[in-house]
Scaffold this motif. Structure first.
Motif, PDB file in Angstrom:
ATOM      1  N   HIS A  77       0.853  -1.191   0.000  1.00 33.01           N
ATOM      2  CA  HIS A  77       0.000   0.000   0.000  1.00 33.01           C
ATOM      3  C   HIS A  77       0.885   1.236   0.000  1.00 33.01           C
ATOM      4  O   HIS A  77       1.840   1.334   0.767  1.00 33.01           O
ATOM      5  CB  HIS A  77      -0.906   0.021   1.232  1.00 33.01           C
ATOM      6  N   ASP A  78       0.562   2.171  -0.884  1.00 32.52           N
ATOM      7  CA  ASP A  78       1.271   3.443  -0.958  1.00 32.52           C
ATOM      8  C   ASP A  78       0.621   4.390   0.032  1.00 32.52           C
ATOM      9  O   ASP A  78      -0.454   4.936  -0.223  1.00 32.52           O
ATOM     10  CB  ASP A  78       1.199   3.994  -2.384  1.00 32.52           C
ATOM     11  N   LEU A  79       1.250   4.574   1.186  1.00 34.13           N
ATOM     12  CA  LEU A  79       0.648   5.305   2.297  1.00 34.13           C
ATOM     13  C   LEU A  79       1.297   6.672   2.470  1.00 34.13           C
ATOM     14  O   LEU A  79       2.510   6.812   2.370  1.00 34.13           O
ATOM     15  CB  LEU A  79       0.826   4.500   3.589  1.00 34.13           C
ATOM     16  N   GLU A  80       0.477   7.683   2.740  1.00 36.79           N
ATOM     17  CA  GLU A  80       0.998   8.992   3.119  1.00 36.79           C
ATOM     18  C   GLU A  80       0.874   9.132   4.632  1.00 36.79           C
ATOM     19  O   GLU A  80      -0.225   9.043   5.193  1.00 36.79           O
ATOM     20  CB  GLU A  80       0.241  10.123   2.430  1.00 36.79           C
ATOM     21  N   HIS A  81       2.001   9.339   5.298  1.00 42.96           N
ATOM     22  CA  HIS A  81       2.013   9.439   6.758  1.00 42.96           C
ATOM     23  C   HIS A  81       2.910  10.601   7.158  1.00 42.96           C
ATOM     24  O   HIS A  81       4.078  10.655   6.764  1.00 42.96           O
ATOM     25  CB  HIS A  81       2.514   8.132   7.368  1.00 42.96           C
ATOM     26  N   ASP A  82       2.366  11.539   7.919  1.00 48.31           N
ATOM     27  CA  ASP A  82       3.099  12.732   8.352  1.00 48.31           C
ATOM     28  C   ASP A  82       3.723  13.470   7.167  1.00 48.31           C
ATOM     29  O   ASP A  82       4.855  13.958   7.234  1.00 48.31           O
ATOM     30  CB  ASP A  82       4.190  12.358   9.368  1.00 48.31           C
ATOM     31  N   GLY A  83       2.977  13.522   6.059  1.00 50.34           N
ATOM     32  CA  GLY A  83       3.434  14.255   4.889  1.00 50.34           C
ATOM     33  C   GLY A  83       4.452  13.535   4.030  1.00 50.34           C
ATOM     34  O   GLY A  83       4.968  14.107   3.072  1.00 50.34           O
ATOM     35  N   ILE A  84       4.746  12.277   4.343  1.00 47.67           N
ATOM     36  CA  ILE A  84       5.715  11.485   3.581  1.00 47.67           C
ATOM     37  C   ILE A  84       5.014  10.272   2.985  1.00 47.67           C
ATOM     38  O   ILE A  84       4.264   9.577   3.670  1.00 47.67           O
ATOM     39  CB  ILE A  84       6.875  11.012   4.484  1.00 47.67           C
ATOM     40  N   ARG A  85       5.244  10.029   1.717  1.00 47.14           N
ATOM     41  CA  ARG A  85       4.701   8.830   1.077  1.00 47.14           C
ATOM     42  C   ARG A  85       5.689   7.685   1.262  1.00 47.14           C
ATOM     43  O   ARG A  85       6.890   7.845   1.048  1.00 47.14           O
ATOM     44  CB  ARG A  85       4.430   9.075  -0.407  1.00 47.14           C
ATOM     45  N   MET A  86       5.161   6.538   1.658  1.00 50.69           N
ATOM     46  CA  MET A  86       6.015   5.368   1.875  1.00 50.69           C
ATOM     47  C   MET A  86       5.258   4.116   1.455  1.00 50.69           C
ATOM     48  O   MET A  86       4.038   4.024   1.592  1.00 50.69           O
ATOM     49  CB  MET A  86       6.451   5.284   3.338  1.00 50.69           C
ATOM     50  N   LEU A  87       6.000   3.166   0.906  1.00 51.41           N
ATOM     51  CA  LEU A  87       5.406   1.913   0.460  1.00 51.41           C
ATOM     52  C   LEU A  87       5.412   0.925   1.622  1.00 51.41           C
ATOM     53  O   LEU A  87       6.463   0.570   2.142  1.00 51.41           O
ATOM     54  CB  LEU A  87       6.190   1.337  -0.721  1.00 51.41           C
ATOM     55  N   ILE A  88       4.231   0.497   2.027  1.00 48.88           N
ATOM     56  CA  ILE A  88       4.077  -0.445   3.124  1.00 48.88           C
ATOM     57  C   ILE A  88       3.875  -1.842   2.542  1.00 48.88           C
ATOM     58  O   ILE A  88       3.082  -2.026   1.623  1.00 48.88           O
ATOM     59  CB  ILE A  88       2.873  -0.075   4.011  1.00 48.88           C
ATOM     60  N   ARG A 177       2.019   3.204  14.039  1.00 47.49           N
ATOM     61  CA  ARG A 177       1.938   4.589  13.575  1.00 47.49           C
ATOM     62  C   ARG A 177       3.039   5.448  14.187  1.00 47.49           C
ATOM     63  O   ARG A 177       3.595   6.334  13.516  1.00 47.49           O
ATOM     64  CB  ARG A 177       0.556   5.169  13.892  1.00 47.49           C
ATOM     65  N   GLU A 178       3.369   5.188  15.452  1.00 48.27           N
ATOM     66  CA  GLU A 178       4.483   5.892  16.079  1.00 48.27           C
ATOM     67  C   GLU A 178       5.786   5.582  15.345  1.00 48.27           C
ATOM     68  O   GLU A 178       6.627   6.472  15.131  1.00 48.27           O
ATOM     69  CB  GLU A 178       4.607   5.476  17.545  1.00 48.27           C
ATOM     70  N   ARG A 179       5.957   4.336  14.952  1.00 48.48           N
ATOM     71  CA  ARG A 179       7.183   3.945  14.242  1.00 48.48           C
ATOM     72  C   ARG A 179       7.226   4.545  12.842  1.00 48.48           C
ATOM     73  O   ARG A 179       8.297   4.935  12.361  1.00 48.48           O
ATOM     74  CB  ARG A 179       7.269   2.417  14.196  1.00 48.48           C
ATOM     75  N   LEU A 180       6.072   4.623  12.191  1.00 47.28           N
ATOM     76  CA  LEU A 180       6.029   5.278  10.884  1.00 47.28           C
ATOM     77  C   LEU A 180       6.358   6.759  11.005  1.00 47.28           C
ATOM     78  O   LEU A 180       6.998   7.335  10.119  1.00 47.28           O
ATOM     79  CB  LEU A 180       4.653   5.087  10.240  1.00 47.28           C
ATOM     80  N   SER A 181       5.932   7.371  12.109  1.00 46.50           N
ATOM     81  CA  SER A 181       6.247   8.790  12.332  1.00 46.50           C
ATOM     82  C   SER A 181       7.750   8.985  12.501  1.00 46.50           C
ATOM     83  O   SER A 181       8.330   9.957  11.989  1.00 46.50           O
ATOM     84  CB  SER A 181       5.505   9.314  13.570  1.00 46.50           C
ATOM     85  N   LYS A 182       8.394   8.069  13.221  1.00 51.81           N
ATOM     86  CA  LYS A 182       9.853   8.136  13.372  1.00 51.81           C
ATOM     87  C   LYS A 182      10.540   7.977  12.020  1.00 51.81           C
ATOM     88  O   LYS A 182      11.510   8.670  11.706  1.00 51.81           O
ATOM     89  CB  LYS A 182      10.330   7.048  14.329  1.00 51.81           C
ATOM     90  N   TYR A 183      10.037   7.049  11.219  1.00 51.49           N
ATOM     91  CA  TYR A 183      10.613   6.815   9.896  1.00 51.49           C
ATOM     92  C   TYR A 183      10.407   8.039   8.998  1.00 51.49           C
ATOM     93  O   TYR A 183      11.317   8.438   8.252  1.00 51.49           O
ATOM     94  CB  TYR A 183       9.979   5.581   9.276  1.00 51.49           C
TER      95      TYR A 183
END
Length: 210
Positions: A77-88, A177-183
């Motif tokens: 899934h192409d996710l946008e998290h904290d303004g960053i797009r990342m492939l999950i 979600r906390e870990r995605l925010s760190k990433y």
């Protein structure tokens, strides 16, 4: 090996004709098999895995889940998290056709409820469960329950089946979600934060102090 025997996934292995790998001949044989891409197992380990699979398949709840379904289902899934797009990405062990659940196989020394509760926390199984559940929903629009089939790695290889509660999944969702925010922060700043450079005073954990 247990995944292969239970789910039929691809896995190249060979049973060793040697009880020990002490002689030059046994060491050479083992090296040649590994070089050819095979995982080497002793007969006792293979028999143990077969027993684990048998105990899983004869467990009523596990047998119902595993009756028909699909193994090793890849999800992205192409996710946008904290303004960053990342492939999950995720890889579900089993999607049952019989019961509306996503299933994950775990092997452990102790499959009792109390012991596995600790495993969930210590190994981050709740974060994995929440992320994979969300991945499935993002891909299919379908909400499925999450189930762990837990098999003991030591005789008599007892099996337990645990359904993740809403509270478990919510905690896991918060964690991932906390870990995605760190990433996301790392991707924004280019700084990979490690441990402090200076020495620190350490205390006993709060539960021990109490």
């Amino acid at each position: 090996l247990t995944d292969h025997l239970l789910f039929g996934t691809e896995f190249a292995y060979v049973v060793s004709p040697y009880a020990k790998f002490q002689s030059d001949a046994s060491k050479d044989w083992k090296a040649s098999q590994e070089e050819a891409g095979f995982c080497v197992f002793k007969d006792a380990a293979v028999e143990g895995a077969k027993t684990m699979v048998h105990r899983i398949k004869t467990h009523p709840a596990a047998a119902q889940i595993l009756k028909t379904g699909r193994a090793q289902i890849g999800m992205t899934h192409d996710l946008e998290h904290d303004g960053i797009r990342m492939l999950i990405k995720g890889l579900a062990d089993w999607v049952s056709d019989e019961v509306a659940v996503l299933t994950d196989l775990k092997t452990t020394e102790d499959a009792s409820e109390k012991a596995f509760q600790k495993q969930i926390v210590n190994m981050g199984y709740d974060a994995q469960a929440a992320l994979y559940s969300d991945l499935w929903k993002w891909n299919t629009g379908e909400k499925l329950a999450w189930v762990w089939i837990v098999s003991e790695s030591k005789p008599p290889h007892e099996t337990a089946v645990y359904v993740a509660s809403d509270a478990v999944l919510e905690r896991g969702r918060k964690l991932y979600r906390e870990r995605l925010s760190k990433y996301a922060k790392v991707l924004k700043t280019g700084v990979w934060q490690g441990y402090p450079d200076e020495a620190q005073t350490i205390e006993l954990p709060d539960w021990m102090m109490k």
